[in-house]
Design a protein around this motif. Structure first.
Motif, PDB file in Angstrom:
ATOM      1  N   GLY A  33     -16.576  36.487  71.744  1.00 12.45           N
ATOM      2  CA  GLY A  33     -16.262  37.690  72.504  1.00 12.45           C
ATOM      3  C   GLY A  33     -16.587  38.993  71.836  1.00 12.45           C
ATOM      4  O   GLY A  33     -16.730  39.092  70.632  1.00 12.45           O
ATOM      5  N   CYS A  34     -16.720  40.008  72.673  1.00 12.84           N
ATOM      6  CA  CYS A  34     -16.896  41.393  72.262  1.00 12.84           C
ATOM      7  C   CYS A  34     -16.794  42.221  73.530  1.00 12.84           C
ATOM      8  O   CYS A  34     -16.958  41.707  74.629  1.00 12.84           O
ATOM      9  N   HIS A  35     -16.523  43.518  73.389  1.00 15.02           N
ATOM     10  CA  HIS A  35     -16.514  44.396  74.557  1.00 15.02           C
ATOM     11  C   HIS A  35     -17.904  44.889  74.887  1.00 15.02           C
ATOM     12  O   HIS A  35     -18.108  45.492  75.921  1.00 15.02           O
ATOM     13  N   GLY A  37     -22.036  44.081  74.059  1.00 18.29           N
ATOM     14  CA  GLY A  37     -23.217  43.428  74.618  1.00 18.29           C
ATOM     15  C   GLY A  37     -24.432  44.105  74.028  1.00 18.29           C
ATOM     16  O   GLY A  37     -25.092  44.926  74.673  1.00 18.29           O
ATOM     17  N   CYS A  38     -24.692  43.797  72.752  1.00 20.27           N
ATOM     18  CA  CYS A  38     -25.828  44.428  72.088  1.00 20.27           C
ATOM     19  C   CYS A  38     -27.109  43.718  72.464  1.00 20.27           C
ATOM     20  O   CYS A  38     -27.111  42.517  72.734  1.00 20.27           O
ATOM     21  N   ASN A  39     -28.196  44.468  72.431  1.00 18.88           N
ATOM     22  CA  ASN A  39     -29.495  43.844  72.685  1.00 18.88           C
ATOM     23  C   ASN A  39     -29.952  43.146  71.420  1.00 18.88           C
ATOM     24  O   ASN A  39     -29.910  43.708  70.333  1.00 18.88           O
ATOM     25  N   LEU A  65     -26.589  45.327  64.358  1.00 17.56           N
ATOM     26  CA  LEU A  65     -25.657  44.276  64.771  1.00 17.56           C
ATOM     27  C   LEU A  65     -24.493  44.242  63.803  1.00 17.56           C
ATOM     28  O   LEU A  65     -24.671  44.491  62.616  1.00 17.56           O
ATOM     29  N   CYS A  66     -23.310  43.892  64.284  1.00 14.96           N
ATOM     30  CA  CYS A  66     -22.204  43.695  63.335  1.00 14.96           C
ATOM     31  C   CYS A  66     -22.232  42.274  62.797  1.00 14.96           C
ATOM     32  O   CYS A  66     -22.970  41.417  63.269  1.00 14.96           O
ATOM     33  N   MET A  67     -21.382  42.065  61.817  1.00 13.01           N
ATOM     34  CA  MET A  67     -21.418  40.780  61.115  1.00 13.01           C
ATOM     35  C   MET A  67     -21.088  39.609  62.043  1.00 13.01           C
ATOM     36  O   MET A  67     -21.561  38.502  61.848  1.00 13.01           O
TER      37      MET A  67
HETATM   38  S1  SF4 Z   1     -23.164  43.348  67.353  1.00 12.97           S
HETATM   39 FE1  SF4 Z   1     -20.999  43.801  67.330  1.00 12.97          FE
HETATM   40  S2  SF4 Z   1     -20.693  45.247  69.016  1.00 12.97           S
HETATM   41 FE2  SF4 Z   1     -22.668  44.264  69.339  1.00 12.97          FE
HETATM   42  S3  SF4 Z   1     -22.268  42.532  70.697  1.00 12.97           S
HETATM   43 FE3  SF4 Z   1     -22.196  41.783  68.583  1.00 12.97          FE
HETATM   44  S4  SF4 Z   1     -20.079  41.862  67.970  1.00 12.97           S
HETATM   45 FE4  SF4 Z   1     -20.306  43.172  69.787  1.00 12.97          FE
END
Ligand code: SF4
Ligand SMILES: Nc1nc2c(c(=O)[nH]1)N[C@H]1C(S)=C(S)[C@@H](COP(=O)(O)OP(=O)(O)OC[C@H]3O[C@@H](n4cnc5c(=O)[nH]c(N)nc54)[C@H](O)[C@@H]3O)O[C@H]1N2
Ligand SMILES: Nc1nc2c(c(=O)[nH]1)N[C@H]1C(S)=C(S)[C@@H](COP(=O)(O)OP(=O)(O)OC[C@H]3O[C@@H](n4cnc5c(=O)[nH]c(N)nc54)[C@H](O)[C@@H]3O)O[C@H]1N2
Ligand SMILES: [Mo]
Length: 774
Positions: A33-35, A37-39, A65-67
């Motif tokens: 999950g996440c709020h 939706g990164c490309n 991107l996050c970890m």
């Molecule tokens: S990189 Fe981070 S903010 Fe983007 S979709 Fe993944 S978890 Fe969510």
């Protein structure tokens, strides 16, 4: 597009081949999950995900991107994923299952739904969703149009205390949704000729670099900072943002409304507000001044612990700041008096006059595309479905029709008492209801035991599934399903590139089960066909585009317009003004007034605080706030990923250095956190970043590496779970807001030898359950 990107390496097509590796451009939303939706670029080989990268061509995340997304390969290929439907064997809590087929699972669910509907009526079925993940609109649609029950809850979240109180406040004041404009609304970002960066971001009760919440990225603020934007931060702890702020107000948890009213007081008294804007567009200025009069800087200091001179400095700073963009967060929702608090913070923003201007607080008409989708799918639904929704008639704002969910707290009461009608079936998607979403964990767990038939749809075996489910449905990871994503902007395509076992996206489950339950309402043959229909029929912003075109483009930005209140583009009747009764921004909300709700920004003490409960506070002297977000986890998720747990092996609670010294607690000691409602253990993080007298405890903790059997503690469900110390059913008249971030507690060292040993959990990275026929 990110500067310096090699265009040969990162090609323009949505999919291409590099040797034996296929590269697919997509949007990673959930699961996990996440709020946002990164490309991303997914690299697959031999039907396996081998690598992920942020897409440098995307204006949304520009390659970042996050970890948690960087660990996608580990999540998708995790050996303990649920890949086939499971039927419970033995008693609940034995965590023993047999694999069945999807058709068998659907047939069981449909038959149970029919039985419950015939004997008790469809309202005795409840569905539960988690936050901002894929299941939000799908499960609600299945509830309303499939099961035909109005009782869809955010997993029993007390008082819908996530974003909804802020949405209610925005609806009251502006008649619509607003967000900080950090150059995210057009594909050109800072090169858009109309765009101007905010002079100041007013970052209130939010830690966006970590949380990236509600369709908004923290790194958009960082981008603005690199262009010269300054920060104003209100937080209980010194965060990264706070450390970079011109003004930082560090306050006692739950007192934001008082601080906001204090700032309004000084801004009004010293004529520091945007007079021209307020005279023309704001209703209720005198009433606000009257309300704020009592909140002198000295009074506010007593309430909030923020020095009086800082309140004055803050007001003067905002009064001469230029364009101010409000980015606010969850703690405003997680007090009983959430709506009044949100109104107060919004009032500060209104006084700066930075409304719907470039770099200000702007109105995005198509903000909540997911709700629009649900409304669209459910538009043929009869009125009788909504009647009798649990919680309606009891709380003022729900009675007048606001909010998509029925009240989780009232569903809980119905589960416990059978009143006003019994709950006989539960269908939970993307929520770990009693571990994380709900307060008062043990009570909610017990309540689920009274519901005879429960379905859980999840990626992994969780305490909610192991402890409450009779059927578990296997959910797809983000790269294993078709989908569309939009929260604010832009519209993004999610491409299915892999299939894992029987795992399905929530929309496919909705469609397949919906076709069995109520075929007239679920008339599409495939998910992409449904997506295309949905895009073309959105009422907020129809996209004239085919699924293939969206896939090809990856994302689409609708045209954004500023100062819509001047053009008539903000009101339902197309007249200039705001979408409220008076046509102005209503700092005095006429609609609240007629609904019997306080029409003005307001501060009230939390139910459990040193001020409101002085006797209890002698026993529990710390103010407890819970659930600050961490890089490694999304709520209770990611605990089965070894790479995340290596960074963050144990639950942490922050305590001030001097408080820790006084209690003989050292950094890394296991401590008990205890209050009137319960007792758990976490590890102390001793720090000067948190105020004396306050504790910040993490939320969402369970231990997938432990045994999931009830007799062994259900994956440690109640050992470190902070919602053993929070409560349900503590709402204000409005019916929105709850006290997750405003409790009290005591802290002491664990000295009975029951704490986990070592730096790292044993069996880290596993999440096992027993399957008898595998
Ligand atoms: S990189 Fe981070 S903010 Fe983007 S979709 Fe993944 S978890 Fe969510
Ligand atoms: N990594 C990660 N990201 C997430 C989530 C997650 O679990 N993990 N959850 C998602 C969800 S559903 C949500 S709602 C958002 C929430 O994300 P945010 O809105 O950012 O909320 P929090 O992280 O709960 O708290 C934000 C800041 O408020 C401070 N704070 C605590 N109590 C108070 C208070 O009473 N007043 C003030 N002014 N500050 C206070 C905390 O110290 C923290 O720094 O994050 C989303 N993003
Ligand atoms: N004390 C305290 N409690 C809090 C909070 C706090 O700050 N403090 N925050 C509250 C807030 S703001 C919120 S929004 C809630 C969040 O609470 P929830 O949204 O219920 O979050 P989780 O408990 O992580 O449960 C989510 C489950 O969904 C599964 N999942 C992931 N992706 C998908 C998917 O695509 N489809 C399906 N079907 N399942 C998926 C995950 O594996 C996980 O088991 O927690 C609340 N609880
Ligand atoms: Mo949330």
């Amino acid at each position: 597009m990110r500067k310096g990107m090699n265009p040969d390496l990162y090609r323009e097509e949505w999919q291409w081949q590099e040797g034996d590796v296929t590269v697919t451009r997509s949007c990673q939303w959930s699961g996990p999950g996440c709020h946002q939706g990164c490309n991303v670029l997914f690299y697959t080989k031999d039907d396996k995900l081998v690598k992920i990268e942020g897409d440098p061509r995307s204006p949304v995340n520009e390659g970042r991107l996050c970890m948690r997304c960087l660990a996608m390969v580990e999540a998708v290929n995790h050996p303990d994923r649920i890949l086939h439907p499971l039927r419970r064997v033995g008693e609940r809590g034995e965590n023993m299952w047999e694999e069945i087929t999807m058709d068998e699972a659907y047939a069981i669910i449909a038959e149970k739904a029919r039985e419950v509907t015939e004997e008790y009526g469809p309202k005795s079925i409840v569905t539960g969703i988690g936050t901002g993940r894929n299941a939000t609109w799908q499960t609600s649609s299945l509830a309303f149009a499939g099961f035909q029950t109005p009782n869809d809850t955010a997993g029993m979240l007390s008082g819908d205390c996530c974003y909804t109180p802020r949405l209610q406040a925005m609806n009251a004041i502006f008649g619509s949704d607003f967000i900080a404009d950090c150059a995210q609304l057009s594909a050109e970002r800072f090169d858009d000729p109309e765009y101007r960066r905010p002079d100041v971001v007013l970052n209130w009760a939010c830690n966006p670099v970590v949380s990236n919440a509600d369709g908004f990225f923290g790194h958009w603020i960082v981008d603005c900072m690199q262009h010269g934007t300054k920060l104003f931060v209100v937080d209980t702890r010194v965060t990264w943002m706070a450390a970079h702020a011109d003004i930082f107000l560090q306050l006692r948890p739950g007192t934001d409304a008082a601080v906001a009213l204090g700032i309004c007081h000084v801004m009004l008294e010293e004529d520091l507000y945007d007079k021209e804007f307020c005279d023309r567009w704001v209703y209720g200025m005198e009433a606000l001044a009257e309300r704020a009069a009592a909140y002198t800087p000295e009074v506010v200091e007593k309430i909030s612990w923020v020095p009086a001179e800082k309140i004055v400095e803050a007001a003067r700073y905002l009064g001469s700041a230029g364009t101010v963009a409000l980015q606010w967060g969850l703690p405003l929702d997680q007090t009983k008096w959430a709506v009044g608090a949100s109104l107060a913070v919004a009032a500060v923003e209104v006084l700066t006059g930075s409304i719907d201007v470039p770099g200000g607080f702007v109105n995005v008409k198509y903000g909540h595309v997911q709700s629009d989708i649900r409304e669209n799918i459910c538009k043929g639904m009869g009125k009788q479905v909504r009647e009798g929704r649990l919680g309606d008639g009891k709380y003022a704002l729900r009675t007048v029709g606001f909010g998509p969910h029925s009240m989780g707290d009232d569903i809980l009461l119905a589960m416990e008492t059978g009143e006003p009608y019994p709950i006989k079936m539960g269908f939970l998607c993307s929520t770990n209801s009693f571990i994380n979403m709900a307060g008062e964990s043990k009570r909610v767990y017990e309540a689920w035991q009274k519901v005879p038939f429960v379905v859980v749809c999840d990626l992994f075996m969780t305490p909610t599934a192991a402890g409450c489910a009779d059927i578990v449905l296997p959910i797809a990871m983000g790269c294993e399903r078709w989908g569309i994503r939009a929260w604010f902007t832009p519209l993004r395509a999610i491409n299915k590139i892999l299939q894992a076992g029987d795992a399905r996206g929530d929309e496919q489950i909705m469609l397949e089960l919906g076709q069995i339950l109520n075929p007239d309402m679920f008339f599409w043959d495939t998910v992409p066909e449904m997506n295309e229909y949905v895009m073309k029929n959105l009422s907020s912003m129809p996209f004239d585009i085919t699924w293939e075109e969206l896939q090809e483009k990856t994302l689409v930005y609708p045209k954004f317009q500023y100062r819509k209140y001047e053009t008539g583009d903000m009101r339902f009747d197309k007249q200039p003004g705001f979408n409220t009764t008076t046509g102005r921004i209503e700092l005095y909300c006429t609609m609240y007034d007629s609904a019997g709700i306080d029409p003005l920004p307001s501060f009230k003490e939390p139910t459990c605080s040193p001020v409101s409960a002085p006797e209890e506070a002698k026993e529990y002297p710390f103010v407890l706030t819970t659930g600050r977000r961490s890089w490694e986890f999304f709520h209770s998720e990611h605990r089965q990923l070894k790479s995340m747990r290596e960074f963050h092996p144990w639950p942490l609670c922050e305590i001030n250095t001097q408080d820790a010294e006084a209690l003989g607690i050292r950094d890394g000691d296991w401590v008990y956190l205890e209050n009137q409602w319960g007792k758990i253990m976490q590890k102390a993080e001793v720090s000067d970043a948190i105020l004396r007298g306050t504790i910040m405890a993490e939320h969402g903790w369970w231990f997938p590496e432990r045994s999931g059997k009830l007799e062994d503690g259900l994956y440690g469900a109640f050992d470190s779970n902070i919602n053993c110390l929070t409560i349900q059913n503590d709402m204000a008249t409005a019916g929105y807001g709850s006290s997750y971030k405003t409790q009290i507690c005591k802290v002491y060292k664990v000295e009975d030898g029951t704490e986990p040993k070592g730096d790292m959990p044993e069996n880290i990275g596993r999440n096992q359950f027993e399957v008898v026929n595998r």
